[in-house]
Design an enzyme around this catalytic site. Structure first.
Site, short mmCIF file in Angstrom:
data_model
loop_
_atom_site.label_atom_id
_atom_site.label_comp_id
_atom_site.label_asym_id
_atom_site.label_seq_id
_atom_site.Cartn_x
_atom_site.Cartn_y
_atom_site.Cartn_z
N GLY A 55 0.82 -1.20 0.00
CA GLY A 55 0.00 0.00 0.00
C GLY A 55 0.86 1.25 0.00
O GLY A 55 0.47 2.30 0.54
N ALA A 56 2.03 1.15 -0.63
CA ALA A 56 3.00 2.25 -0.59
C ALA A 56 2.56 3.47 -1.38
O ALA A 56 3.12 4.55 -1.23
CB ALA A 56 4.37 1.77 -1.10
N TYR A 79 -14.64 -5.16 6.95
CA TYR A 79 -13.38 -4.50 7.31
C TYR A 79 -13.02 -4.81 8.76
O TYR A 79 -11.89 -5.18 9.08
CB TYR A 79 -13.50 -3.00 7.10
#
Length: 257
Positions: free
Chosen positions: A23-24, A163
């Site tokens: 998730g950079a 989530y």
């Protein structure tokens, strides 16, 4: 979709460790990568969004190695990790930061959405940990840091069912791996942030939700991505070697335990 190598020139001077941040391309992932680079590490930037990944790579500069692949696809993870081994080396600091948010509660959560969120938020960290844990064990040194969420403790104030469940399961994975890998010099910890200034706040909450949430946070503000990055740097440092199986809350006092 097959893993895509994105070449950058390495101008670093033999940094001490190889780190991977998933998730950079997001605000939090980029902040974590920037802080690890500042510590002298080489950092593999992993993301499935080419535009976001290109932008993060351009802003981070030397020492960053971007690679584009889908975390939820085990074949792509395996191919990407083989590429990283050849191009950069074995990952010694793994930061499982990537995540997909949904605010849908049970009735609105379709089986397809449930599976998609689990595939990224839980399966991705499992696949990557399975890839890199063996070499960490061999070296008798390693750090795995999973990004959980305050949602797992509160039942999801604004976050949805899938989530919340995915982050709770990621906490369980953290504890299991911590116990398994501790005798081999590998620590496994998690961070449970609440309401960091990312797209999850700016785009996936309404202004009314943001204002209502702020009223519940005792420090009266949202968390900065750099504050999460600072915690990651600490947990990945040699002096954090006696900390494992820990879930670090960073929530401004929203939830106390």
């Amino acid at each position: 979709m097959t893993p895509t190598r994105i070449e950058t020139k390495d101008k670093t001077n033999n940094p001490s460790r190889v780190a991977m941040v998933t998730g950079a391309g997001g605000a939090m992932g980029a902040a974590i990568a920037r802080s690890l680079l500042a510590e002298g590490h080489r950092v593999v930037l992993a993301d499935a969004d080419r535009t976001a990944l290109d932008a993060a790579t351009a802003s981070l500069g030397d020492g960053a190695y971007p690679i584009l692949f889908d975390l939820s696809d085990s074949a792509q993870v395996k191919a990407a990790c083989a590429d990283v081994r050849e191009r950069v080396g074995a990952v010694e600091i793994l930061v499982n930061n990537a995540g997909v948010l949904s605010n849908h509660k049970l009735a609105e959560t379709t089986p397809e959405e449930w599976r998609k969120i689990m595939a990224v938020n839980l399966d991705g960290p499992y696949h990557l940990s399975r890839e890199w844990a063996p070499s960490m064990r061999e070296r008798r040194w390693g750090r795995i840091i999973n990004m959980c969420s305050v949602a797992m403790k509160t039942g999801g104030l604004t976050a949805g069912t899938a989530y919340t469940a995915s982050k709770g399961a990621l906490g369980g994975l953290t504890f299991s791996l911590a116990r398994e890998l501790a005798p081999h010099g590998v620590t496994v910890n998690a961070i449970a942030p609440a309401y960091v200034k990312t797209k999850m706040i700016t785009e996936q909450l309404t202004e009314e939700q943001r204002q209502q949430t702020l009223k519940q946070i005792p420090v009266g503000r949202f968390c900065e991505p750099e504050e999460i990055a600072h915690a990651v740097v600490f947990l990945s440092s040699p002096l954090a070697g006696f900390i494992t199986g820990e879930l670090l809350d960073i929530n401004g006092g929203l939830h106390l335990d």
